[in-house]
Design an enzyme around this catalytic site. Structure first.
Site, mmCIF file in Angstrom:
data_model
loop_
_atom_site.group_PDB
_atom_site.id
_atom_site.type_symbol
_atom_site.label_atom_id
_atom_site.label_comp_id
_atom_site.label_asym_id
_atom_site.label_seq_id
_atom_site.Cartn_x
_atom_site.Cartn_y
_atom_site.Cartn_z
ATOM 1 N N GLU A 198 0.822 -1.223 0.000
ATOM 2 C CA GLU A 198 0.000 0.000 0.000
ATOM 3 C C GLU A 198 0.853 1.268 0.000
ATOM 4 O OE1 GLU A 198 -3.131 -0.398 2.968
ATOM 5 O OE2 GLU A 198 -3.311 -2.525 2.501
ATOM 6 N N ASN B 122 2.362 -4.419 -3.566
ATOM 7 C CA ASN B 122 0.987 -4.840 -3.284
ATOM 8 C C ASN B 122 0.140 -3.604 -2.995
ATOM 9 O OD1 ASN B 122 -0.801 -7.092 -2.823
ATOM 10 N ND2 ASN B 122 -0.724 -6.649 -0.627
ATOM 11 N N HIS C 51 -10.006 -6.564 -2.215
ATOM 12 C CA HIS C 51 -10.982 -6.584 -1.121
ATOM 13 C C HIS C 51 -12.271 -5.951 -1.659
ATOM 14 C CE1 HIS C 51 -8.329 -7.883 2.084
ATOM 15 N NE2 HIS C 51 -7.420 -7.003 1.706
ATOM 16 N N GLU D 218 -5.308 -10.680 -1.863
ATOM 17 C CA GLU D 218 -6.030 -10.623 -0.577
ATOM 18 C C GLU D 218 -7.535 -10.679 -0.794
ATOM 19 O OE1 GLU D 218 -4.809 -7.370 1.954
ATOM 20 O OE2 GLU D 218 -2.711 -7.537 1.357
ATOM 21 N N ASP E 130 -11.347 -11.028 -0.815
ATOM 22 C CA ASP E 130 -12.539 -11.419 -0.074
ATOM 23 C C ASP E 130 -13.694 -10.568 -0.588
ATOM 24 O OD1 ASP E 130 -11.799 -9.028 1.184
ATOM 25 O OD2 ASP E 130 -11.335 -9.977 3.098
HETATM 26 O O1 G3I Z 1 -3.218 -10.108 18.381
HETATM 27 C C1 G3I Z 1 -3.692 -8.940 19.068
HETATM 28 C C2 G3I Z 1 -4.336 -9.326 20.356
HETATM 29 O O2 G3I Z 1 -3.370 -9.876 21.219
HETATM 30 C C3 G3I Z 1 -4.983 -8.082 20.997
HETATM 31 O O3 G3I Z 1 -5.687 -8.456 22.122
HETATM 32 C C4 G3I Z 1 -5.933 -7.427 20.010
HETATM 33 C C5 G3I Z 1 -6.522 -6.141 20.576
HETATM 34 O O4 G3I Z 1 -6.914 -5.261 19.548
HETATM 35 O O5 G3I Z 1 -5.224 -7.111 18.840
HETATM 36 C C6 G3I Z 1 -4.683 -8.237 18.185
HETATM 37 O O6 G3I Z 1 -3.990 -7.806 17.052
HETATM 38 C C7 G3I Z 1 -4.808 -7.440 15.947
HETATM 39 C C8 G3I Z 1 -4.415 -8.297 14.774
HETATM 40 O O7 G3I Z 1 -5.113 -7.880 13.627
HETATM 41 C C9 G3I Z 1 -4.712 -9.781 14.983
HETATM 42 O O8 G3I Z 1 -6.078 -9.966 15.146
HETATM 43 C C10 G3I Z 1 -4.563 -5.974 15.648
HETATM 44 O O9 G3I Z 1 -5.055 -5.177 16.703
HETATM 45 C C11 G3I Z 1 -5.251 -5.608 14.355
HETATM 46 O O10 G3I Z 1 -4.855 -4.290 13.985
HETATM 47 C C12 G3I Z 1 -4.821 -6.552 13.268
HETATM 48 O O11 G3I Z 1 -5.534 -6.217 12.106
HETATM 49 C C13 G3I Z 1 -4.956 -6.688 10.887
HETATM 50 C C14 G3I Z 1 -4.734 -5.486 9.968
HETATM 51 O O12 G3I Z 1 -4.310 -5.938 8.696
HETATM 52 C C15 G3I Z 1 -3.663 -4.562 10.517
HETATM 53 O O13 G3I Z 1 -2.437 -5.206 10.582
HETATM 54 C C16 G3I Z 1 -5.926 -7.675 10.278
HETATM 55 O O14 G3I Z 1 -5.987 -8.846 11.074
HETATM 56 C C17 G3I Z 1 -5.466 -8.039 8.880
HETATM 57 O O15 G3I Z 1 -6.434 -8.825 8.238
HETATM 58 C C18 G3I Z 1 -5.262 -6.771 8.058
HETATM 59 O O16 G3I Z 1 -4.768 -7.172 6.793
HETATM 60 C C19 G3I Z 1 -4.618 -6.115 5.843
HETATM 61 C C20 G3I Z 1 -3.382 -6.429 5.021
HETATM 62 O O17 G3I Z 1 -2.282 -6.640 5.845
HETATM 63 C C21 G3I Z 1 -3.114 -5.329 4.006
HETATM 64 N N1 G3I Z 1 -4.290 -5.080 3.174
HETATM 65 C C22 G3I Z 1 -5.534 -4.845 3.903
HETATM 66 C C23 G3I Z 1 -5.805 -5.982 4.882
HETATM 67 C C24 G3I Z 1 -7.122 -5.782 5.589
HETATM 68 O O18 G3I Z 1 -7.107 -4.650 6.363
#
Ligand code: G3I
Length: 403
Positions: A170, A212, A249, A280, A282
Site C-alpha cells: 500500500e 501490493n 478486497h 487478498e 474477499d
Molecule cells: O493479536 C492482538 C491481540 O493480542 C490483541 O488483544 C488485540 C486487541 O486489539 O489485537 C490483536 O492484534 C490485531 C491483529 O489484527 C490480529 O487480530 C490488531 O489489533 C489488528 O490491527 C490486526 O488487524 C490486521 C490489519 O491488517 C492490521 O495489521 C488484520 O488482522 C489483517 O487482516 C489486516 O490485513 C490487511 C493487510 O495486511 C493489508 N491489506 C488490507 C488488509 C485488511 O485490512
C-alpha cells in the site's frame, strides 16, 4: 526478471489440444475429472492441475486452537500468506527485538504441508503500520539503517522458504493518488520504494518481489494511474520488481470492480513484463436478503476468471478462507461472510465458483517436456490450419487462454 510464456507456447498448446495430443497432465484438467459424480477434488488439487498459486491468509494461533483449521487449509490451498505475523510491528517491535515465533510456526506448517508462502509484508507504507522507533528516525541514514536491518534479516531468514514477498504494501495513501507520507518518504524521498526492493533482492535473489496495493483494480481512475506510473517508474529504473499484487478486497455492492476491469488492469502491468496476482481477495456481502451467497459466487467467478484469462496472473490468495475468521468482523461487524468456506468449514457457492473458474485455465507445460510433441504438433497444426483456412479449434468446453 519474471519468466513469462511467449505466444509460441499458446499456439503450441492450441495445436496440441486440437490434435488430441495433450499430455496426461493436461488431460486431467477436463472439467469432468473434478465435477463428475464421485469426484471430489479440493481447490488445491485443481490449482495444482492448472498450475496456479491458490492461497489463503492464515494465523498460527488458529492452527493450534481449532482442529479443523490446519487440515482444511493444507487440503484446500497450495500456498499461504501469514496474515499478520510478518508485519513490522509484530515481528520486529523494537530495534533489537525480534518475535519470530508465530511466523516460524506458520512457515514450518506450510513447509511440512508442501505449501508455498507469500511473505506479507516487509514495509507497509501506511505510517500507522510502522513501529514508533522507525517513525522516529530523524535522518536518511537512520531510516535506511532501519530498513536495511529489517529487510535483510527477514528475507535472509526465510530465504528458500518464502518464495514471494510483498516488499512494499500500500504505497499510496488510503483512497488517494499520492504516496503515503511516512518517515521513509520524508527522510529518503520516493526512492525508498526502489531501495526496499534492492535490499530484498540482495537478501534472496531467488525470491519474487511484489508491490501490493488496494483499490487499484479499476483502470481509468486517478488512483490506478498513480499506481501504474509508480510501477512503470520502478521498471524503467531497473528496480528488481517481479510483480504487482491486486488485493481485491470487495464489499458488495459498494466496492465491486468487474472481472473485465481487473483483467484490463492486470494486462496493463503484464505489458510491462511483470507478473500479477490477486493477493487478498474477499467479498463482503452487505445484502441481508435474497440469494446473497449465489451473488457472491458470481462475483468470485467473475474476478477469478480475470486471473485465469491473463497468462501473467500467477495466482489468487484469499484473505482468510473460512467465515469463522475474517478481519471484516473486527472492521465492520460480523455477518459479511466474505470467504469460500462458511463458519463450519462447509463449502459455499463461492467455493464451487472458484473451482470451476480455475478449471478454465490451461496448464503450463513442464519446461522442455513438450518440445518434441510440440514441434510435431505445430507443424501438423499449421498444415491443418492452412488446409482449413483457419486456426486450430479447441475441444468443446476448453477455454481459450492467452498465454
Ligand atoms: O493479536 C492482538 C491481540 O493480542 C490483541 O488483544 C488485540 C486487541 O486489539 O489485537 C490483536 O492484534 C490485531 C491483529 O489484527 C490480529 O487480530 C490488531 O489489533 C489488528 O490491527 C490486526 O488487524 C490486521 C490489519 O491488517 C492490521 O495489521 C488484520 O488482522 C489483517 O487482516 C489486516 O490485513 C490487511 C493487510 O495486511 C493489508 N491489506 C488490507 C488488509 C485488511 O485490512
Amino acid at each position: 526478471m519474471r519468466t513469462g510464456r511467449g505466444p509460441g507456447v499458446a499456439a503450441a498448446l492450441l495445436a496440441l489440444a486440437a490434435l488430441g495430443a495433450l499430455p496426461e497432465r493436461a488431460r486431467a484438467l477436463s472439467l469432468a475429472d473434478c465435477t463428475a459424480p464421485g469426484a471430489d477434488c479440493t481447490l488445491r488439487e485443481v490449482a495444482d492441475l492448472v498450475g496456479l498459486r491458490l492461497g489463503a491468509a492464515a494465523a498460527s494461533g488458529y492452527i493450534a486452537s481449532d482442529p479443523l483449521y490446519g487440515p482444511t487449509l493444507a487440503a484446500e490451498f497450495n500456498s499461504l500468506t501469514p496474515e499478520n505475523h510478518l508485519k513490522w510491528p509484530q515481528i520486529h517491535p523494537a530495534p533489537d527485538t525480534w518475535n519470530f515465533g508465530p511466523a516460524d510456526a506458520l512457515v514450518d506448517f506450510a513447509t511440512a504441508a508442501g505449501m508455498r508462502i507469500r511473505g506479507h509484508t516487509l514495509l507497509w507504507a501506511n505510517p500507522d503500520r510502522l513501529p514508533a522507533y522507525v517513525a522516529g528516525a530523524t535522518s536518511a541514514a537512520e531510516a535506511r539503517a532501519y530498513m536495511a536491518d529489517h529487510i535483510t534479516t527477514l528475507v535472509g531468514r526465510y530465504a528458500g522458504r518464502i518464495d514471494t514477498w510483498d516488499v512494499v504494501n500500500e504505497p499510496l495513501e488510503n483512497l488517494g493518488d499520492v504516496l503515503f507520507d511516512n518517515v521513509f518518504l520524508d527522510q529518503i524521498g520516493p526512492g525508498y520504494i526502489g531501495e526496499a526492493f534492492q535490499l530484498a533482492h540482495a537478501a534472496d535473489p531467488t525470491a519474487r518481489l511484489f508491490l501490493n496495493e488496494v483499490l487499484v483494480e479499476i483502470p481509468g481512475s486517478s488512483r490506478f494511474d498513480a499506481f501504474y506510473d509508480l510501477v512503470k517508474g520502478l521498471v524503467d529504473a531497473g528496480v528488481p520488481i517481479d510483480g504487482v499484487g491486486f488485493q481485491t478486497h470487495l464489499l458488495s455492492p459498494f466496492i465491486q470492480p468487474t472481472g473485465a476491469q481487473l483483467e484490463d488492469a492486470m494486462r496493463r502491468f503484464a505489458d510491462l513484463g511483470l507478473g500479477v496476482e490477486i493477493t487478498e481477495m474477499d467479498v463482503g456481502m452487505t445484502q441481508t436478503a435474497g440469494d446473497r451467497l449465489g451473488l457472491q459466487a458470481q462475483i468470485y467467478a467473475d474476478l477469478i476468471g480475470a486471473c485465469v484469462r491473463v497468462a501473467a496472473c500467477e495466482g489468487i490468495t484469499f484473505w482468510g478462507f473460512t467465515d469463522r475468521y475474517t478481519w471484516l468482523d473486527a472492521a465492520f461487524g460480523p455477518g459479511l461472510d466474505p470467504l469460500p468456506f462458511d463458519v463450519d468449514y462447509g463449502r459455499k457457492p463461492a467455493w464451487f465458483a472458484t473451482r470451476d473458474a480455475l478449471l478454465a485455465r490451461l496448464p503450463e507445460p513442464a519446461p522442455g517436456a513438450l518440445l518434441a510433441p510440440l514441434a510435431a504438433a505445430l507443424v501438423l497444426g499449421a498444415r491443418r490450419s492452412r488446409r482449413r483456412g483457419r486456426a486450430p479449434a479447441l475441444p468443446a468446453g476448453r477455454a481459450v487462454v492467452e498465454i
